[in-house]
Design an enzyme around this catalytic site. Structure first.
Site, PDB file in Angstrom:
ATOM      1  N   GLY A 219      67.906  41.890  17.829  1.00  0.00           N
ATOM      2  CA  GLY A 219      66.652  41.346  17.326  1.00  0.00           C
ATOM      3  C   GLY A 219      66.796  40.049  16.572  1.00  0.00           C
ATOM      4  O   GLY A 219      65.828  39.316  16.399  1.00  0.00           O
TER       5      GLY A 219
ATOM      6  N   ASP B 272      61.590  38.869  12.013  1.00  0.00           N
ATOM      7  CA  ASP B 272      61.462  37.416  12.168  1.00  0.00           C
ATOM      8  C   ASP B 272      62.707  36.785  12.786  1.00  0.00           C
ATOM      9  O   ASP B 272      62.763  35.575  12.989  1.00  0.00           O
ATOM     10  CB  ASP B 272      61.156  36.763  10.815  1.00  0.00           C
ATOM     11  N   GLY B 273      63.723  37.594  13.047  1.00  0.00           N
ATOM     12  CA  GLY B 273      64.919  37.076  13.687  1.00  0.00           C
ATOM     13  C   GLY B 273      65.850  36.309  12.769  1.00  0.00           C
ATOM     14  O   GLY B 273      66.856  35.762  13.228  1.00  0.00           O
TER      15      GLY B 273
ATOM     16  N   ARG C  26      77.691  48.995  21.908  1.00  0.00           N
ATOM     17  CA  ARG C  26      77.579  50.089  20.943  1.00  0.00           C
ATOM     18  C   ARG C  26      77.274  51.399  21.648  1.00  0.00           C
ATOM     19  O   ARG C  26      76.965  51.421  22.840  1.00  0.00           O
ATOM     20  CB  ARG C  26      76.409  49.837  19.984  1.00  0.00           C
TER      21      ARG C  26
ATOM     22  N   GLY D  22      67.918  46.508  20.353  1.00  0.00           N
ATOM     23  CA  GLY D  22      68.490  45.298  20.940  1.00  0.00           C
ATOM     24  C   GLY D  22      68.800  44.272  19.871  1.00  0.00           C
ATOM     25  O   GLY D  22      68.556  44.466  18.676  1.00  0.00           O
TER      26      GLY D  22
ATOM     27  N   ASP E 160      73.129  52.716  17.047  1.00  0.00           N
ATOM     28  CA  ASP E 160      73.181  51.323  17.490  1.00  0.00           C
ATOM     29  C   ASP E 160      74.106  50.479  16.618  1.00  0.00           C
ATOM     30  O   ASP E 160      74.332  49.307  16.923  1.00  0.00           O
ATOM     31  CB  ASP E 160      71.780  50.709  17.526  1.00  0.00           C
ATOM     32  N   ASN E 161      74.650  51.088  15.557  1.00  0.00           N
ATOM     33  CA  ASN E 161      75.622  50.387  14.715  1.00  0.00           C
ATOM     34  C   ASN E 161      77.028  50.944  14.865  1.00  0.00           C
ATOM     35  O   ASN E 161      77.894  50.676  14.039  1.00  0.00           O
ATOM     36  CB  ASN E 161      75.209  50.484  13.237  1.00  0.00           C
TER      37      ASN E 161
END
Length: 510
Positions: free
Chosen positions: A100, A132-133, A190, A98, A267-268
């Site tokens: 992130g 950590d986003g 994706r 997801g 996912d990419n």
């Protein structure tokens, strides 16, 4: 309504939004606000990208623009969220992933189509896992430049709108400073978005996603060649067929310019056939068939020569997800079986133009393979090898030979190409004003870039950006948006990389 003299908006509040992804059921995302940067500064804004969504240059300098794209306040009319998806990473099922460190601000109705705006590096989400986003300055500069470089090459890609920086500390291998890059795309869905629902055995959600993507981006898949409305199976097969075709063309584009993505996880992989998620990418300097641009890719899964086959592997994962709705495995495989021919045809077409060949013949593959082997063995520069071929066609072979240790071998290969050109004459009507050789060479220059985003050029921009200087970013954007035409005074940007460039490493932390 506040309009500039160009007819573009000076005020973000005047943008028109659609937010179609946010209209999907709430299981597809989590609504949450970004975690804004502290004392943010706008390092650079992309006027060309801004025009696509109707924003004027003046709007980019407003305080409101900085607040929105530093994550401090929502986009007016937007619906901020982080999307959920799953995927295979380095060939291994990773489960739920997801956004992130990404926040979708909203979908703007542009002048020639809609664009989703997404902040990358805007703080933690429920999908951050151990992250950590945040995004650091160096990786944000690299993504900002790369997406525009690919656009300049005519390769399908996400775009970049803004780059905002802060002194907020971010821990990577060392302590670095934070940044947010705003990405633009018609959609960020994706392959992994489909894998998510199939893996959870939730066919209703999978069907909802399929219908959304087809209706929004592939409406032609609803119709059969006879004009009749396709049933669900037919629509999904036609959808998979078009995604397969776009992916094959994208791989041909990548290979033809020596681009390595570095992290071709499912996912990419964009469902629209865009270059998505610029992490440890690289444009090759020294050509190696098995070049690995990602220092984290210890097994070489995503090496340059493996990218087309990895794309097909990823398409099989997508088809496997769609198998939930289309149990006919033979029909799905029949679609995927077309990928190899589509890729090869597209790759040969691109390489024929790069070599100055007007009509590709099967025997030309041996000519191309011998050049690639020579480049590999001699460690010749990828971009300059093809660029200087045009000079050789003009009669100036020294520059081409200079790229090879064995100059005699390079000249012997070029003589093979010259003989091939003699069998592939330029039409006389095309040569009315210029000599045929000049016409051929000019056509080669039009497809062989002089400027690409080499790692050392990106590094120079990063070093300047750390001092608050965006001039290198601006210079690179100017060159990379028009990469085929030589510009006096910028010879160093088209030169072989300096010795220190060999020490640059990029990894998944980039």
């Amino acid at each position: 309504m506040t309009l500039s003299t160009s007819g573009l908006h000076d005020d973000l509040s005047q943008l028109r939004l659609d937010n179609s992804f946010a209209a999907l059921p709430s299981t597809f995302y989590t609504r949450l606000q970004p975690q804004g940067l502290t004392q943010p500064r706008l390092l650079h804004a992309n006027e060309q990208a801004a025009a696509l969504i109707g924003l004027s240059p003046r709007a980019l300098q407003s305080e409101a623009f900085l607040r929105v794209f530093s994550g401090q306040q929502p986009l007016p009319g937007g619906d901020t969220l982080a999307a959920v998806y799953s995927g295979h990473q380095f060939g291994v099922w990773a489960g739920q992933l997801g956004d992130g460190r990404a926040h979708l601000l909203g979908e703007v109705i542009g002048l020639e189509g809609n664009w989703e705006l997404q902040l990358k590096g805007a703080g933690m989400t429920p999908y951050s896992r151990m992250g950590d986003g945040r995004a650091v300055l160096r990786s944000s500069v690299r993504e900002y430049l790369a997406s525009e470089a690919m656009y300049g090459l005519g390769i399908p890609t996400t775009r970049a709108l803004a780059l905002v920086v802060s002194d907020d500390p971010v821990q990577r291998e060392t302590v670095e400073t934070a940044a947010i890059v705003t990405r633009m795309a018609p959609s960020f869905v994706r392959f992994g978005s489909f894998e998510h629902w199939a893996s959870r055995k939730q066919p209703d959600e999978l069907r909802t996603l399929v219908n959304y993507v087809i209706d929004r981006f592939y409406p032609e898949c609803r119709q059969t060649p006879t004009g009749e409305t396709a049933d669900e199976k037919g629509a999904i097969l036609r959808f998979l067929d078009e995604v397969t075709r776009r992916t094959a063309l994208l791989m041909a584009d990548w290979q033809a310019v020596g681009f390595c993505h570095g992290v071709m996880n499912t996912d990419n992989m964009s469902i629209l056939g865009l270059t998505l998620d610029y992490g440890p990418y690289g444009f090759m300097d020294t050509f190696q068939l098995d070049h690995i641009c990602n220092h984290s890719d210890t097994q070489g899964r995503y090496a340059w020569n493996r990218q087309p086959s990895v794309a097909l592997w990823n398409l099989y994962r997508l088809a496997s997800s769609l198998h939930t709705l289309v149990p006919d495995g033979d029909a799905l495989r029949a679609v995927l079986d077309r990928y190899e021919a589509q890729f090869i045809q597209a790759f040969h077409a691109r390489m024929a133009k790069k070599l100055g060949i007007q009509h590709w013949r099967p025997e030309d593959e041996a000519l191309l393979d011998s050049l690639l082997k020579l480049m590999h063995d001699q460690r010749a520069d990828f971009t300059l090898t093809f660029r200087r071929l045009a000079d050789a066609v003009r009669g100036q072979t020294q520059g081409f030979q200079d790229l090879f240790i064995d100059r005699a071998a390079a000249q012997a290969w070029y003589e093979q190409l010259a003989a091939r050109h003699a069998e592939d004459p330029i039409a006389e009507e095309s040569a009315a004003d210029d000599a045929p050789a000049q016409i051929r060479a000019n056509a080669m220059d039009a497809v062989n870039p002089l400027y690409v985003l080499r790692n050392h050029l990106a590094e120079q921009a990063i070093r300047a950006a750390k001092e608050g200087d965006a001039s290198e970013i601006e210079t690179l954007l100017t060159l990379l948006r028009d990469p085929y035409r030589a510009k006096p005074g910028y010879e160093s940007y088209a030169a072989l990389p300096p010795d220190w460039a060999g020490g640059i490493e990029v990894s998944c932390s980039s």
